[in-house]
Motif scaffolding. Structure first.
Motif, mmCIF file in Angstrom:
data_model
loop_
_atom_site.group_PDB
_atom_site.id
_atom_site.type_symbol
_atom_site.label_atom_id
_atom_site.label_comp_id
_atom_site.label_asym_id
_atom_site.label_seq_id
_atom_site.Cartn_x
_atom_site.Cartn_y
_atom_site.Cartn_z
ATOM 1 N N ASN A 47 79.262 37.741 54.385
ATOM 2 C CA ASN A 47 79.977 38.128 53.169
ATOM 3 C C ASN A 47 81.268 37.309 53.117
ATOM 4 O O ASN A 47 82.064 37.337 54.053
ATOM 5 C CB ASN A 47 80.275 39.629 53.205
ATOM 6 N N LEU A 48 81.491 36.585 52.007
ATOM 7 C CA LEU A 48 82.619 35.661 51.908
ATOM 8 C C LEU A 48 83.907 36.320 51.440
ATOM 9 O O LEU A 48 84.969 35.707 51.548
ATOM 10 C CB LEU A 48 82.280 34.512 50.953
ATOM 11 N N TYR A 49 83.837 37.537 50.909
ATOM 12 C CA TYR A 49 84.955 38.258 50.281
ATOM 13 C C TYR A 49 85.375 37.550 48.998
ATOM 14 O O TYR A 49 85.857 36.437 48.996
ATOM 15 C CB TYR A 49 86.151 38.406 51.210
ATOM 16 N N LEU A 50 85.221 38.250 47.893
ATOM 17 C CA LEU A 50 85.470 37.675 46.568
ATOM 18 C C LEU A 50 86.920 37.262 46.357
ATOM 19 O O LEU A 50 87.234 36.473 45.468
ATOM 20 C CB LEU A 50 85.029 38.649 45.479
ATOM 21 N N GLY A 51 87.857 37.811 47.135
ATOM 22 C CA GLY A 51 89.227 37.331 47.078
ATOM 23 C C GLY A 51 90.267 38.315 46.614
ATOM 24 O O GLY A 51 91.462 38.013 46.636
ATOM 25 N N GLY A 71 96.144 40.459 36.265
ATOM 26 C CA GLY A 71 97.130 39.517 36.791
ATOM 27 C C GLY A 71 97.294 39.669 38.286
ATOM 28 O O GLY A 71 97.372 38.681 39.029
ATOM 29 N N GLN A 72 97.345 40.921 38.747
ATOM 30 C CA GLN A 72 97.435 41.171 40.186
ATOM 31 C C GLN A 72 96.211 40.618 40.900
ATOM 32 O O GLN A 72 96.314 40.026 41.989
ATOM 33 C CB GLN A 72 97.561 42.670 40.453
ATOM 34 N N VAL A 77 93.732 36.475 44.522
ATOM 35 C CA VAL A 77 92.744 35.422 44.759
ATOM 36 C C VAL A 77 93.439 34.141 45.200
ATOM 37 O O VAL A 77 93.009 33.463 46.148
ATOM 38 C CB VAL A 77 91.896 35.182 43.496
ATOM 39 N N THR A 78 94.537 33.806 44.524
ATOM 40 C CA THR A 78 95.292 32.606 44.906
ATOM 41 C C THR A 78 95.868 32.761 46.307
ATOM 42 O O THR A 78 95.777 31.846 47.144
ATOM 43 C CB THR A 78 96.426 32.356 43.902
ATOM 44 N N SER A 323 92.991 45.393 54.502
ATOM 45 C CA SER A 323 93.925 44.848 53.525
ATOM 46 C C SER A 323 93.190 43.942 52.542
ATOM 47 O O SER A 323 92.271 43.214 52.923
ATOM 48 C CB SER A 323 95.022 44.054 54.234
ATOM 49 N N SER A 324 93.609 43.972 51.264
ATOM 50 C CA SER A 324 93.031 43.044 50.289
ATOM 51 C C SER A 324 93.601 41.645 50.445
ATOM 52 O O SER A 324 93.073 40.685 49.873
ATOM 53 C CB SER A 324 93.273 43.546 48.861
ATOM 54 N N LEU A 325 94.686 41.495 51.207
ATOM 55 C CA LEU A 325 95.291 40.198 51.487
ATOM 56 C C LEU A 325 94.919 39.771 52.902
ATOM 57 O O LEU A 325 95.137 40.510 53.861
ATOM 58 C CB LEU A 325 96.807 40.267 51.335
#
Length: 384
Positions: A47-51, A71-72, A77-78, A323-325
């Motif tokens: 699984n690559l993680y969508l970001g 926007g968040q 993603v960036t 974490s999402s980051l």
């Protein structure tokens, strides 16, 4: 949507690698021959993680709130820098050198000028910002040494586009369109993919893919939107192991009953995880029988009831960074890997046994976790 390539390779194409393997066996001493892993297929689920975490956009009460949430998402993603993560993911794949790889969350991020039209007529943005498949393949195949990989089949899953306040600056959106603060549209197209090693000892044919009939619907500005998920599959032959039927899937993450219904579709008579050949099923099942609780077990138990057995390790565990980051120090920890939802399974317990299974990606690399999931590679021995 289903893409089908039903043409089975002719007997000459299948026989050629067999004859090559036999010739090699006659030339090599016993120790060297053992290292060739005849009758062993090496399979990987990744699984690559969508970001980003998409949940802030679900149930947003207004267009302004939706633009702020999107926007968040784009900023995350960036920040999660897939080009850098692709280096670590490619290094995992090269190190393990699997013959077949099932990829999930192979995101394609695109942008367009801000508009509410895609919320009504459907996604249309075309400017590519990140193409996870192209970037991963470029990183994999750019190295002179190491295995090379080709795409066997791609299945498009859900596809969403909406206005976004990416820069977080108030008052710079095109107010004439009624989009407060939004200066861009962001589009996410999710895909599941099978890769095959470029080798005379790896052959695939009869590639297929499709979406599940049972889908989760999420509210976007009060409008229910189905979240498409699905599967990819191919028949394969690897160094004398096979032929077998190889299936990659990503079951619903947010609703256990829908997830279980999708698992049932896989193994229903004539379903994508059924075949006259031995079946190897892998992917992100979002389910397990002993490291998750309650209804989250239902999908995995559905597969067990259909005769599938585990052919991967849960030592160490492979899911998931909380974490999402994914930047190192942004909140993720190796302690977050406390359950298993990524699996390799087979419906032929006596004919397909586990030689070895390893977990990769449980430490940061190049300043990032490669994904929120770890990867699982299983070497499967075929007794046919």
């Amino acid at each position: 949507m289903t893409s089908t390539h039903p043409k089975r390779p002719g007997w000459r194409r299948l026989l050629a690698p067999v004859l090559a393997a036999l010739a090699l066996a006659l030339l090599l001493p016993g120790a060297a021959l053992a290292n060739l892993n005849i009758n062993v297929a090496k399979t990987m689920t990744r699984n690559l993680y969508l970001g980003a975490d998409l949940t802030p956009a679900i149930g947003a009460p207004s267009l302004e709130a939706l633009a702020a949430a999107n926007g968040q998402i784009l900023r995350e993603v960036t920040a999660n820098d897939f080009p850098t993560r692709a280096e670590g993911l490619a290094a995992e794949i090269r190190q393990q050198s699997p013959d077949l790889v099932g990829l999930q969350e192979v995101a394609l991020w695109r942008t367009a000028p801000p508009s509410v039209a895609p919320l009504i007529t459907g996604p249309s943005a075309t400017t590519v910002r990140y193409d996870y498949l192209a970037e991963l393949l470029a990183e994999l195949n750019s190295h002179f040494f190491g295995p090379k990989y080709d795409v066997v089949v791609v299945q498009q899953e859900f596809d969403l586009e909406a206005p976004a306040d990416e820069n977080g600056k108030p008052g710079d959106g095109p107010a004439a369109q009624g989009i407060p603060n939004a200066e861009i549209n962001g589009r996410l197209t999710m895909r599941d993919v099978i890769l095959a090693k470029r080798s005379p000892f790896v052959k695939t044919w009869n590639a297929k893919s499709g979406n599940f009939k049972t889908l989760l619907e999420v509210p976007i500005l009060g409008k229910p939107l189905p979240i498409a998920r699905g599967w990819t599959a191919t028949d394969a032959w690897v160094r004398g192991a096979g032929p077998f039927h190889f299936v990659n899937t990503h079951l619903e993450a947010f609703h256990p009953l829908i997830r279980a219904a999708q698992a049932a579709e896989l193994v229903a008579p004539g379903g994508p995880a059924t075949s006259e050949l031995p079946v190897v099923l892998l992917g992100d099942l979002n389910s397990d029988d002993d490291t998750v609780e309650g209804a989250d077990r239902f999908a995995y138990e559905t597969l067990l009831a259909a005769g599938f057995v585990e052919r991967s390790t849960n030592n160490p565990l492979s899911c998931c960074i909380a974490s999402s980051l994914l930047a190192e120090g942004a909140g993720g920890s190796i302690a977050d890997f406390d359950h298993q939802v990524d699996h390799v399974m087979t419906n032929d317990p006596s004919g397909v046994t586990l030689k070895e299974s390893v977990v990769t990606g449980r430490l940061p690399e190049n300043g990032f976790w490669n994904s929120d999931h770890a990867g699982i590679t299983s070497s499967l021995r075929f007794h046919h």
